[in-house]
Design a protein around this motif. Structure first.
Motif, PDB file in Angstrom:
ATOM      1  N   ALA A 318       1.106  -1.041   0.007  1.00  0.00           N
ATOM      2  CA  ALA A 318      -0.187  -0.130   0.099  1.00  0.00           C
ATOM      3  C   ALA A 318       0.788   1.225   0.190  1.00  0.00           C
ATOM      4  O   ALA A 318       0.555   2.222  -0.752  1.00  0.00           O
ATOM      5  N   ALA A 319       2.013   1.119   0.580  1.00  0.00           N
ATOM      6  CA  ALA A 319       2.896   2.414   0.621  1.00  0.00           C
ATOM      7  C   ALA A 319       3.451   2.676  -0.632  1.00  0.00           C
ATOM      8  O   ALA A 319       3.666   3.964  -1.131  1.00  0.00           O
ATOM      9  N   ILE A 320       3.908   1.487  -1.387  1.00  0.00           N
ATOM     10  CA  ILE A 320       4.442   1.589  -2.690  1.00  0.00           C
ATOM     11  C   ILE A 320       3.403   2.247  -3.557  1.00  0.00           C
ATOM     12  O   ILE A 320       3.531   3.208  -4.414  1.00  0.00           O
ATOM     13  N   ARG A 321       2.158   1.914  -3.517  1.00  0.00           N
ATOM     14  CA  ARG A 321       1.051   2.327  -4.477  1.00  0.00           C
ATOM     15  C   ARG A 321       0.753   3.484  -4.051  1.00  0.00           C
ATOM     16  O   ARG A 321       0.487   4.422  -5.107  1.00  0.00           O
ATOM     17  N   LEU A 322       0.639   3.810  -2.769  1.00  0.00           N
ATOM     18  CA  LEU A 322       0.313   5.425  -2.374  1.00  0.00           C
ATOM     19  C   LEU A 322       1.464   6.476  -2.966  1.00  0.00           C
ATOM     20  O   LEU A 322       1.175   7.518  -3.554  1.00  0.00           O
ATOM     21  N   ALA A 323       2.888   6.011  -2.799  1.00  0.00           N
ATOM     22  CA  ALA A 323       3.855   6.781  -3.235  1.00  0.00           C
ATOM     23  C   ALA A 323       3.567   7.126  -4.915  1.00  0.00           C
ATOM     24  O   ALA A 323       4.013   8.076  -5.389  1.00  0.00           O
ATOM     25  N   SER A 324       3.343   6.132  -5.471  1.00  0.00           N
ATOM     26  CA  SER A 324       3.110   6.204  -6.930  1.00  0.00           C
ATOM     27  C   SER A 324       2.079   6.949  -7.328  1.00  0.00           C
ATOM     28  O   SER A 324       2.122   7.747  -8.251  1.00  0.00           O
TER      29      SER A 324
END
Length: 334
Positions: A318-324
């Protein structure tokens, strides 16, 4: 596609004795077919139980990501790592990974930074002098830019965006730390991030009250009347749409109903309890107020899960997706 969205994200190693290596490998297995530019991790290739390929520079990550986890080798001493066993000897490598990832984001080599969990107690035993992870990142950014950074912690999950006015301080000290200037600054940083990173053109923000019933007109506490509401009045005069203090037991439900785009909580637990109740595994910690994008899983090193092999990657994914998403939002806002 904007220039930033063509860049990979930099993932820090975190504490290699913790859950970081397992959840990073699991995140790659989940995302390697779904992300065009992907991410790379700054760490030791031997830590990751998935296909890996050593890269020399961030720009090589995109061509590697679909078939292997790109690893920028630290070449630091991380040998003999025992999952679940904290080791201060690993502190230099942990810090080097954070420093290099932050440097890549600051110099435009990476689109943003996603930090794996660290243990402050491990770093403190090795002489680490910063209060925590976020403060270290802020210091790195300040050193690079020459301008002060004012980091604000925001939790995202369960349909909520919750920023914190105070973070890791004893509850008895909170009232003494709150001020009209602090609340004004936090709200301005949140409003800017909602526009720039989340693509919300007219953000609606709520202040949570500190006291029960938001002070009940001064009969159950004076902080709302004397600090929070005057800050809200000043902010509205500047064009920011923000409420007076709302009761903490209803304001999060109001956000879920669509009334607000973010809530500013007065204390750590006031903000984290609703997020973790609604989305215990998938919540994300993001740091606003920095010149770079930074997200992180909303959990710690999970030494027990690292030792048992049961660490879940949901929050890192979720953190990777939110950063993207924030990279894309920032690109649209420019």
């Amino acid at each position: 596609m904007t220039e930033a969205s063509k860049l990979p994200l930099a993932i820090t190693m975190g504490d290699p004795s913790g859950c970081g290596p397992k959840i990073t490998a699991a995140a790659w297995r989940t995302l390697h077919e779904d992300m065009e530019t992907g991410f790379y991790v700054i760490g030791d290739p031997a830590l990751y139980d998935c296909p890996t390929r050593v890269i020399e520079a961030p720009e090589e990550a995109g061509s590697v990501f679909s078939s292997a986890l790109p690893v920028l080798d630290l070449l630091s001493q991380t040998k003999g790592v025992t999952p679940g066993q904290a080791d201060p000897a690993l502190a230099p490598a942990i810090l080097e990974s954070i420093e290099r990832a932050t440097g890549h984001a600051l110099d435009g080599s990476a689109a943003g930074v996603v930090t794996n969990p660290i243990s402050k107690s491990v770093l403190y035993r090795a002489g680490f002098s910063h209060p925590g992870h976020t403060e270290f990142l802020a210091a790195l950014c300040e050193s690079h830019t020459g301008s002060p950074a004012y980091p604000v912690m925001m939790l995202v999950g369960g349909g909520l965006r919750v920023a914190l006015a105070t973070i890791h301080v004893p509850l008895m000290q909170v009232a003494g730390l709150l001020s009209e200037d602090l609340l004004t600054q936090v709200a301005q940083i949140v409003e800017r991030a909602l526009k720039r990173d989340f693509g919300i053109s007219q953000p609606r923000i709520a202040f949570a009250g500190l006291n029960p019933h938001a002070g009940e007109d001064g009969t159950i506490g004076l902080e709302e009347r004397d600090l929070i509401n005057p800050a809200a009045t000043k902010l509205r005069a500047s064009g920011i749409e923000i409420s007076n203090a709302r009761p903490g037991d209803t304001v999060f439900a109001e956000m879920l109903d669509g009334r607000f785009d973010a809530v500013i909580a007065m204390t750590h637990d006031q903000g984290l309890i609703p997020v973790k109740t609604l989305d215990f595994w998938g919540g994300v910690n993001t740091t606003l107020g920095l010149p770079i994008i930074r997200t992180s899983p909303d959990h710690g090193t999970a030494y027990d899960a690292a030792r048992d092999g049961t660490a879940r990657p949901d929050s890192l994914i979720a953190a990777i997706r939110l950063a993207s998403e924030m990279v894309s939002g920032r690109g649209r806002h420019v």
